[in-house]
Design an enzyme around this catalytic site. Structure first.
Site, PDB file in Angstrom:
ATOM      1  N   GLY A   1      -6.141  -3.762   7.528  1.00  0.00           N
ATOM      2  CA  GLY A   1      -7.101  -2.367   7.704  1.00  0.00           C
ATOM      3  C   GLY A   1      -8.131  -2.539   8.911  1.00  0.00           C
ATOM      4  O   GLY A   1      -8.229  -1.468   9.526  1.00  0.00           O
TER       5      GLY A   1
ATOM      6  N   VAL B   1     -13.919  -3.337   2.229  1.00  0.00           N
ATOM      7  CA  VAL B   1     -13.400  -1.981   2.397  1.00  0.00           C
ATOM      8  C   VAL B   1     -12.295  -2.209   3.427  1.00  0.00           C
ATOM      9  O   VAL B   1     -12.900  -2.396   4.731  1.00  0.00           O
ATOM     10  CB  VAL B   1     -14.346  -1.069   2.493  1.00  0.00           C
ATOM     11  CG1 VAL B   1     -13.581   0.361   2.543  1.00  0.00           C
ATOM     12  CG2 VAL B   1     -15.068  -1.261   1.069  1.00  0.00           C
ATOM     13  N   GLY B   2     -11.146  -1.671   3.403  1.00  0.00           N
ATOM     14  CA  GLY B   2     -10.171  -1.439   4.469  1.00  0.00           C
ATOM     15  C   GLY B   2     -10.406  -0.367   4.963  1.00  0.00           C
ATOM     16  O   GLY B   2     -11.232   0.661   4.853  1.00  0.00           O
TER      17      GLY B   2
ATOM     18  N   THR C   1       1.102  -1.218   0.055  1.00  0.00           N
ATOM     19  CA  THR C   1      -0.063   0.119   0.073  1.00  0.00           C
ATOM     20  C   THR C   1       0.898   1.219  -0.120  1.00  0.00           C
ATOM     21  O   THR C   1       2.094   1.177   0.451  1.00  0.00           O
ATOM     22  CB  THR C   1      -0.750  -0.006   1.189  1.00  0.00           C
ATOM     23  OG1 THR C   1      -1.865  -1.030   1.138  1.00  0.00           O
ATOM     24  CG2 THR C   1      -1.590   1.243   1.418  1.00  0.00           C
TER      25      THR C   1
END
Ligand code: ASP
Length: 307
Positions: free
Chosen positions: A229, A205-206, A176
């Site tokens: 996450g 969704v993180g 990331t």
């Protein structure tokens, strides 16, 4: 006012022999941001330029080269935030675009919303003129096939094995990207972009697109998080850093305290970067690696694989 910018390339474990590529990519990206700040430009433009350079570099898990979800396609998350008026924009689950961070910025600048997701985010990106782009690289596709072929080994009967697997093999996440900067006017900005975690459930969704979790900018601090996450979401890690600084802690002290808390509460495999309004830059992580690079004022860019 001292300018500064720090960027990360993801907390995790980089493949043997890839350290120099990871650091060089970060150096180039930080220089792009530095050029903007050095001529009096805005921190918002600087963090976006840094993250765009990292999204376009296929070795990182963001934009082109992002990891694939369980079904074998990318769902990209990104967030950008500026301390001025707490302006923020985010996208999640974006599938076919080259630079999610620029779409997030458009959400901030051109809509009344903070986050757009899935088909809506994709449709908005097209209306804003972002062309169709497939972020899947042959390397990530091959990696996905390999893991799908060993899916029993990866997942077993229960989803918690996925978590254990990611913990034992942190190189599966990571990559990331994020940046945080302060400009000559003392305005802070942060930008974060990711493909999430390998084999994530479709629709997951993180933390990266969620303001205060994976990405945050206040009047005192800008910060970006990386790593699994779910832990960052539960602890609202970047907002927690800002709260500590606002309560009087130094930047390093605040980042270390938040990271320690993530360790105590979850044994979380995460990393954090931050800058403050005085131009200090700090990076800390609980994973083996977190390639990062930074500069302050007139000093040269420093790039490191780990703190
Ligand atoms: N934080 C990202 C996510 O969970 C992944 C990472 O930073 O490696 O989506």
């Amino acid at each position: 006012m001292s300018i500064a910018l720090i960027a990360h390339g993801g907390a995790g474990r980089w493949r043997p022999g890839s350290d120099e590529d990871a650091l060089e990519g970060l150096r180039v990206a930080v220089e792009a941001g530095r050029a903007i700040l050095a001529r009096g430009g805005r921190s918002l433009d600087a963090v976006c330029a840094t993250v765009v350079a990292l999204e376009d570099n296929p070795i990182y898990n963001a934009g082109t080269g992002a990891v694939l979800n369980f079904d074998g396609y990318c769902e990209l998350d990104a967030c950008v935030m500026e301390s001025r008026e707490s302006r923020v924009g985010a996208v999640s689950g974006l599938q076919r675009v080259r630079n999610p961070i620029l779409v997030a910025r458009k959400v901030m600048e051109e809509t009344d919303h903070v986050m757009l997701t899935g088909d809506g985010a994709q449709r908005f990106a097209r209306v804003m003129g972002f062309p169709d782009h497939d972020p899947v690289t042959p390397e990530r596709r091959a990696d996905w096939f390999d893991k799908r072929n060993r899916i029993d080994e990866v997942l077993g009967e229960h989803a918690h094995k996925m978590r254990r697997f990611l913990k034992e093999h942190p190189e599966y996440a990571g990559g990331t990207v994020g940046a945080a900067a302060v400009d000559a006017d003392g305005v802070l900005a942060a930008a974060t972009s990711t493909g999430g975690v390998t084999l994530k459930m479709v629709g997951r969704v993180g933390d990266s697109p969620v303001p205060g979790a994976g990405n945050y900018a206040s009047g005192r601090v800008a910060a970006s998080a990386t790593g699994t996450g779910e832990f960052v979401l539960r602890s609202l890690a970047t907002r927690a850093i800002a709260e500590r600084v606002e309560a009087g802690a130094g930047l390093a002290e605040a980042v270390e305290a938040v990271l320690a808390r993530l360790g105590e509460a979850y044994d979380a495999d995460v990393g954090l970067i931050a800058v403050d309004d005085r131009g200090l830059a700090v990076a800390r992580h609980r994973t083996r690696d977190m390639p990062h690079a930074y500069f302050r004022g007139d000093a040269a860019v420093v790039a490191l694989m780990r703190v």
